[in-house]
Design an enzyme around this catalytic site. Structure first.
Site, PDB file in Angstrom:
ATOM      1  N   ASN A  17       0.805  -1.220   0.000  1.00 65.27           N
ATOM      2  CA  ASN A  17       0.000   0.000   0.000  1.00 65.27           C
ATOM      3  C   ASN A  17       0.843   1.277   0.000  1.00 65.27           C
ATOM      4  OD1 ASN A  17       0.217  -1.175   2.876  1.00 65.27           O
ATOM      5  ND2 ASN A  17      -0.168   0.998   3.271  1.00 65.27           N
ATOM      6  N   GLY A  48       5.325   2.900  -0.294  1.00 71.50           N
ATOM      7  CA  GLY A  48       6.763   2.685  -0.408  1.00 71.50           C
ATOM      8  C   GLY A  48       7.192   1.808  -1.565  1.00 71.50           C
ATOM      9  N   ARG A  70      -2.124  -4.779   5.428  1.00 71.59           N
ATOM     10  CA  ARG A  70      -2.742  -5.099   6.719  1.00 71.59           C
ATOM     11  C   ARG A  70      -4.071  -4.371   6.863  1.00 71.59           C
ATOM     12  NH1 ARG A  70       1.516  -3.629  11.251  1.00 71.59           N
ATOM     13  NH2 ARG A  70       1.739  -1.860   9.852  1.00 71.59           N
ATOM     14  N   ASP A  93      -1.996  -9.641   6.712  1.00 71.34           N
ATOM     15  CA  ASP A  93      -1.060  -9.281   7.772  1.00 71.34           C
ATOM     16  C   ASP A  93      -0.133 -10.475   7.939  1.00 71.34           C
ATOM     17  OD1 ASP A  93       0.301  -8.765  10.113  1.00 71.34           O
ATOM     18  OD2 ASP A  93      -1.437  -7.987  11.185  1.00 71.34           O
ATOM     19  N   TYR A 114      17.196  -6.168  12.971  1.00 75.69           N
ATOM     20  CA  TYR A 114      16.916  -6.000  11.545  1.00 75.69           C
ATOM     21  C   TYR A 114      17.955  -6.713  10.686  1.00 75.69           C
ATOM     22  CZ  TYR A 114      15.937  -3.872   7.036  1.00 75.69           C
ATOM     23  OH  TYR A 114      15.634  -3.688   5.713  1.00 75.69           O
ATOM     24  N   LYS A 172      17.347 -10.155   8.223  1.00 74.65           N
ATOM     25  CA  LYS A 172      17.556 -10.223   6.780  1.00 74.65           C
ATOM     26  C   LYS A 172      18.575 -11.311   6.416  1.00 74.65           C
ATOM     27  CE  LYS A 172      14.575  -7.110   5.613  1.00 74.65           C
ATOM     28  NZ  LYS A 172      13.341  -7.516   4.911  1.00 74.65           N
ATOM     29  N   THR A 198      12.095   5.477   2.568  1.00 73.26           N
ATOM     30  CA  THR A 198      10.769   4.941   2.892  1.00 73.26           C
ATOM     31  C   THR A 198      10.455   5.250   4.356  1.00 73.26           C
ATOM     32  OG1 THR A 198      11.605   2.798   3.668  1.00 73.26           O
ATOM     33  CG2 THR A 198      11.132   2.993   1.295  1.00 73.26           C
ATOM     34  N   ASP A 199       9.244   4.909   4.769  1.00 74.46           N
ATOM     35  CA  ASP A 199       8.866   5.079   6.171  1.00 74.46           C
ATOM     36  C   ASP A 199       9.783   4.271   7.089  1.00 74.46           C
ATOM     37  OD1 ASP A 199       6.824   6.688   5.342  1.00 74.46           O
ATOM     38  OD2 ASP A 199       5.199   5.291   5.800  1.00 74.46           O
ATOM     39  N   ASN A 240      12.912   3.915   7.228  1.00 76.73           N
ATOM     40  CA  ASN A 240      14.097   4.644   7.709  1.00 76.73           C
ATOM     41  C   ASN A 240      13.833   6.150   7.847  1.00 76.73           C
ATOM     42  OD1 ASN A 240      14.416   5.755   5.025  1.00 76.73           O
ATOM     43  ND2 ASN A 240      15.431   3.857   4.419  1.00 76.73           N
TER      44      ASN A 240
END
Length: 252
Positions: free
Chosen positions: A16, A18, A39, A64, A175, A179, A210-211, A213
């Site tokens: 939705n 980014g 979500r 989600d 994080y 990954k 993006t949101d 970072n």
């Protein structure tokens, strides 16, 4: 509109906004039917409506990645409407403040709260696997299934071990290691599926604004989507079980 993906069905989690939204836009502009995983069904529908204004066949799917019921429901919806899934992009992911490089707290790895680690893994690792496990039967019904897992250069053990790495100071334990785990899942699934038409790869979008970072990244979402879209549309003789950015192979 290019139609080289006409007839293909692509699901993108966290689409939705980014990079996820941009991936959906690029795949949709090439003719694929894109399923906007979100979500929040309202935000997903807003994104799908925006895509439809560009003559893209976009549908909304409430999904989600930490809620198995929504994953199961998404699988049933895709099976009912399309009978297969051609492309799965596992884009949804989080970077917690209690872990985040550039976030409100900059904690050394040893000081990260165990709950931050669990919370991050729940979305970034277990969520990725749950979605793949549920949707794999539909991908097997595709003539050329493609799975792309959004990873990060921060998940590279080689780069994390290099003091001269551009982001050597970005030692976000939860994080980065999540990954690394995504990369391992990618390798193991690709090995399992090596005798099928399905290809499984990990993509590094680079430091994209993006949101996630707080929009500190210096790359655009258009740039961030390049490697992902390339891996999502690999030819039959393309690679599987690899880790790539737009310039080629990223070291493990």
């Amino acid at each position: 509109m290019s139609e080289d993906l006409k007839g293909k069905v692509a699901l993108i989690t966290g689409a939705n906004k980014g990079i996820g939204y941009e991936i959906a836009r690029q795949l949709g502009s090439r003719g694929a039917t894109v399923l906007v995983g979100s979500r929040d069904i309202g935000r997903g529908e807003e994104a799908a409506n925006k895509l439809r204004l560009s003559q893209i066949d976009a549908r909304t799917i409430q999904l989600d990645v930490i809620d198995q019921k929504t994953i199961d429901s998404a699988g049933k919806q895709i099976e009912s409407e399309f009978g297969k899934l051609d492309i799965l992009v596992n884009n949804a992911g989080i970077l917690s403040d209690g872990d985040a490089y550039g976030g409100k707290l900059r904690l050394p790895p040893s000081q990260v709260d165990i709950e931050t680690l669990r919370h991050t893994y729940e979305t970034n690792v277990f969520g990725v696997f749950a979605v793949i496990k549920t949707l794999l039967p539909l991908l097997k019904k595709s003539k050329a299934g493609r799975i792309v897992n959004l990873s990060s250069g921060l998940g590279s053990l080689t780069q994390n071990s290099d003091p001269n790495y551009e982001f050597a100071n970005a030692k976000s334990l939860a994080y980065n290691s999540s990954k690394t785990a995504v990369n391992a899942i990618t390798v193991l699934l690709a090995a399992e599926l090596k005798d099928t038409p399905i290809k499984v790869n990990a993509a590094d979008p680079g430091f994209t604004a993006t949101d996630l970072n707080q929009h500190q990244g210096y790359r655009t979402v258009e740039q961030g989507a390049i490697a992902v879209v390339r891996l999502a549309t690999l030819p039959n003789d393309g690679s599987s079980g690899g880790f790539f950015d737009e310039n080629g192979v990223v070291p493990w």
